[in-house]
Design an enzyme around this catalytic site. Sequence first.
Site, short mmCIF file in Angstrom:
data_model
loop_
_atom_site.label_atom_id
_atom_site.label_comp_id
_atom_site.label_asym_id
_atom_site.label_seq_id
_atom_site.Cartn_x
_atom_site.Cartn_y
_atom_site.Cartn_z
N THR A 335 0.85 -1.19 0.00
CA THR A 335 0.00 0.00 0.00
C THR A 335 0.88 1.24 0.00
O THR A 335 1.93 1.26 0.66
CB THR A 335 -0.96 0.01 1.22
OG1 THR A 335 -1.79 1.18 1.16
CG2 THR A 335 -0.20 0.03 2.53
N HIS A 387 2.74 -11.46 14.23
CA HIS A 387 3.85 -11.96 15.05
C HIS A 387 3.65 -13.42 15.47
O HIS A 387 4.58 -14.04 16.00
CB HIS A 387 3.99 -11.07 16.29
CG HIS A 387 5.39 -10.96 16.80
ND1 HIS A 387 6.41 -11.78 16.37
CD2 HIS A 387 5.96 -10.13 17.71
CE1 HIS A 387 7.53 -11.46 16.99
NE2 HIS A 387 7.28 -10.46 17.81
#
Length: 416
Positions: A335, A387
Amino acid sequence: MTIEVRVPQLPESVADATIVSWHKKPGDVVARDENLVDLETDKVVLEVPAPVGGVLKEIKLQDGTTVTSGQVLAVIEEGATAVPGASAPAIMAASSGATTTAKDAAKDAAKDAAKVDAGAAKLSPAAKRVVEENKVDPKAVTGSGRDGRVSKSDVVNYLSAKDAAPAASLKAPAAPAASGPRTARAEQRVPMTRLRARIAERMVQAQSTQALLTSFNEVDLKAVNELRARYKDQFEKQNGVKLGFMSFFTKACVEALKKFPAVNASVDGNDIVYHEYFDVGVAVSTDRGLIVPVLRDADLQSFADIEKSIANFAGRARAGSITMEELTGGTFTITNGGVFGSLLSTPIVNSPQSAILGMHKIQDRAVVIDGQVVVRPMMYIALTYDHRIIDGREAVQFLVTVKQCLEDPARMVLGV
């Protein structure tokens, strides 16, 4: 003979759609394949064309109604012609039992109407709204899209050239606008579009189901700028598209994804799915919201292929003609908030993907190179990642690899 107009078969991932706007009313002449109504899904606006030519006899469902595949939207009297100023019942009667003279007159009127409708049929949904708001003759606007399709930008350019109208007059009708001096502390409640509601749902879902963390780095784009300046004219002449930054960033990300496959993976229950292909989503901002068309097998595409695909996606996304298949899938997303002036941000992962790269504004800054303070075109880049499956070490090294590829583009050619 009456023909039913039905909701087309929706993709498996789409349960229903909402009627956005009808472009015809009962009694109007319609041409075969002319767009009758726009249906909004979670991702795109679908156009429903007329299956036959004739007169729109009846509209079964109104704007705002939620519909499913196969549901009847309207009824068309095939082959019927409309008499100007006549009511729908009178039109039906004329089509079945009028005199020869009346029929000839109706046919002439229908031909004139068909000419206007032919121009209107090539309007995208966004362009249609701007045309109606500004009372523009659609035949006067030259379309830049496929088969002469007119996009919103074509109408805006036409208005600017003709009247030098301010951009503020072209705002979408759904946006609240103040008129005259404010007399009270008023509020206006506007329902979310399906796309906006879907975006909101996915953003909240990503943050509530993934362990998101963002790492940053910065890139010196001097080498990329020099390459673009050196080859931009030859590249555009040979390929018919400008050499932009997105192809460099896409290629750099693919090289980094090859080295760190966890960044290209996704979570499915208790399993990690490692994708052995590289389908890179490129976020595109439209009037309706942010959508992410996908570059399939980005590793196999050339710089020219990538630039052409992105330009094509951007144009069709803003015109509302991009397909559902082009928005599904994807293993990684890029993006670019820099086009709006963003200097730094923490993008949200496009679930079920596990990572997203954020590009930002290129800004000349003083940096130290070989003990000397020099001015370089610098960009901050950000990687937001899940994560749960991507360790900090992998995320940081992923960004370092992207940085190295962009600061020394030869690496992308040599694969080192």
